[in-house]
Design an enzyme around this catalytic site. Structure first.
Site, PDB file in Angstrom:
ATOM      1  N   HIS A  15      -2.359   2.699   8.603  1.00 17.78           N
ATOM      2  CA  HIS A  15      -1.951   3.497   7.426  1.00 17.78           C
ATOM      3  C   HIS A  15      -3.040   4.459   6.942  1.00 17.78           C
ATOM      4  CE1 HIS A  15      -3.998   0.070   5.730  1.00 17.78           C
ATOM      5  NE2 HIS A  15      -2.968  -0.710   5.767  1.00 17.78           N
ATOM      6  N   ASP A  62       4.228   0.446   7.368  1.00 21.61           N
ATOM      7  CA  ASP A  62       3.596  -0.358   6.305  1.00 21.61           C
ATOM      8  C   ASP A  62       4.612  -0.685   5.221  1.00 21.61           C
ATOM      9  OD1 ASP A  62       1.698  -1.854   5.015  1.00 21.61           O
ATOM     10  OD2 ASP A  62       0.772  -0.152   4.004  1.00 21.61           O
TER      11      ASP A  62
HETATM   12  C1  NCD Z   1       0.551  -4.679   1.973  1.00 20.68           C
HETATM   13  C2  NCD Z   1       1.295  -5.955   1.529  1.00 20.68           C
HETATM   14  O1  NCD Z   1       1.900  -5.948   0.457  1.00 20.68           O
HETATM   15  O2  NCD Z   1       1.309  -6.927   2.282  1.00 20.68           O
HETATM   16  N1  NCD Z   1       0.357  -3.842   0.805  1.00 20.68           N
HETATM   17  C3  NCD Z   1       0.094  -2.521   0.804  1.00 20.68           C
HETATM   18  O3  NCD Z   1      -0.125  -1.982  -0.285  1.00 20.68           O
HETATM   19  N2  NCD Z   1       0.091  -1.795   1.899  1.00 20.68           N
HETATM   20  C4  NCD Z   1      -0.747  -5.042   2.626  1.00 20.68           C
HETATM   21  C5  NCD Z   1      -1.421  -3.899   3.334  1.00 20.68           C
HETATM   22  O4  NCD Z   1      -0.977  -3.462   4.391  1.00 20.68           O
HETATM   23  O5  NCD Z   1      -2.424  -3.405   2.813  1.00 20.68           O
HETATM   24 ZN    ZN Z   2       0.406  -3.224   5.630  1.00 20.28          ZN
END
Ligand code: NCD
Ligand code: ZN
Length: 346
Positions: free
Chosen positions: A173, A246
């Site tokens: 990401h 993500d």
């Molecule tokens: C993800 C999660 O909620 O598991 N959250 C996020 O903000 N992307 C974890 C992650 O990929 O950082």
């Molecule tokens: Zn993630």
């Protein structure tokens, strides 16, 4: 009616969770995508071959209920201080394709994340030897939140790439122009996943006016310049950049509250949002490579042999998706998108 037919996409970064949420969110991923790399930051976490096997079984039960036989979950384990080279070998033998490294405390369920990177060198060595991919949550703990990714990308990433030149590394990401440049400059075993929401959002969409908790995720959305650099990378045709949504669902009451969780639930609109972005960039012919080719090639997987249709018609995204006793707000909730992703049935 405009229609774009593309090879079925893969999602190389998704949070499917467990139990009721897993059952509720799986359709959004499994009905559209051919494969998805399933993140291990569940509670409890996926740490070993045995954990990954039982998590895969739980996912497969839901796949069977959906009748989505085409869909294959790709399993990961979380790398923590107790991970050993033996853990890696056993996981690889059980079909685990990647190990995910979360620096301590940087995101959801990362309290057990890594503090001492050097202590894991034997683990990275083993991953390199048995061809397991290293997925990185690329943010440095303790750094100002807008600078965490840049700090990680300029220090840790080149260092790991230099120490382990045959290890495939994915900066997950990616959100900054600085990190994009680093990934571009490193050798071709280093790649990055791009999310749909980071192609649309800047920090203004999180806190610029009213606080928008459903846009809050890690890494936090950055500046307009960073977002524009991400769009340019996504449409560039550079195989180092591929789709990892993500998609990270959290129950409504854990997003709309005083101490909200990080994560954007984007799976229900991922392909539609990408189609909008690529259309705006006059780059629709390049979408398929980002979603359905570059990731598979990087992971050494065959391309999917089925197809989806992106149809240019209105798609009214619901405000919430009901999942058991809870509700999940999808990305772009209560808006109308211009594209709808449909599955080819024949
Ligand atoms: C993800 C999660 O909620 O598991 N959250 C996020 O903000 N992307 C974890 C992650 O990929 O950082
Ligand atoms: Zn993630």
């Amino acid at each position: 009616m405009t229609t774009l037919r593309i090879r079925r996409p893969d999602d190389f970064h998704v949070h499917l969770r467990q139990g009721e949420i897993l059952a509720g969110v799986l359709p959004a991923t499994a009905l559209t995508f051919g494969r998805a790399l399933v993140m291990p930051n569940t509670l409890p976490p996926i740490l070993t071959a045995a954990d990954a096997v039982s998590y895969r079984q739980a996912i497969c039960v839901e796949i069977a209920k959906l009748g989505a036989d085409h869909f294959h979950p790709l399993m990961t384990i979380k790398l923590v201080s107790s991970t050993t080279p033996q853990t890696i070998l056993a996981a690889r033998a059980a079909g685990v394709v990647a190990g995910k490294l979360y620096p301590e405390g940087v995101t959801t369920n990362s309290e057990d994340g890594v503090r001492d990177l050097e202590a894991l060198y034997p683990v990275f060595e083993q991953m390199q030897a048995c061809e397991m991919v290293l997925c990185l949550h690329g943010e440095s703990p303790g750094v100002f939140c807008m600078d965490r990714e840049q700090h990680f990308a300029l220090s840790v990433l080149p260092f790991l790439a230099g120490c382990f030149p045959k290890l495939r590394i994915v900066l997950e990401h990616v959100t900054t122009a600085a990190a994009l440049r680093t990934v571009e400059s490193l050798h071709d075993k280093v790649a990055a996943t791009v999310t749909p929401h980071h192609l649309l959002l800047t920090l203004d969409d999180v806190v610029g006016d009213k606080l928008q908790p459903h846009h809050f995720c890690k890494p936090i959305a950055k500046t307009p310049q960073d977002r524009d650099a991400l769009i340019a990378a996504a449409v560039s045709g550079n195989p180092k950049f591929f789709l990892g949504t993500d998609s990270a669902p959290h129950p409504r009451d854990q997003k709309e509250c005083a101490s909200g969780c990080a994560g954007v639930f984007c799976a229900p609109v991922a392909m539609e949002v990408l189609a909008e972005v690529f259309e705006q960039q006059e780059a629709l012919p390049k979408l398929e490579a980002l979603t359905s080719e570059f990731g598979a090639r990087f992971y050494g997987l065959p391309l999917n042999d089925s197809y989806v249709q992106l149809v240019r018609e209105p798609y009214a995204v619901p405000q919430y998706i009901e999942v058991g006793d809870t509700q999940l707000a999808p990305f772009r909730a209560a808006t109308v998108l211009n594209w709808l992703c449909q599955i080819e049935t024949s």
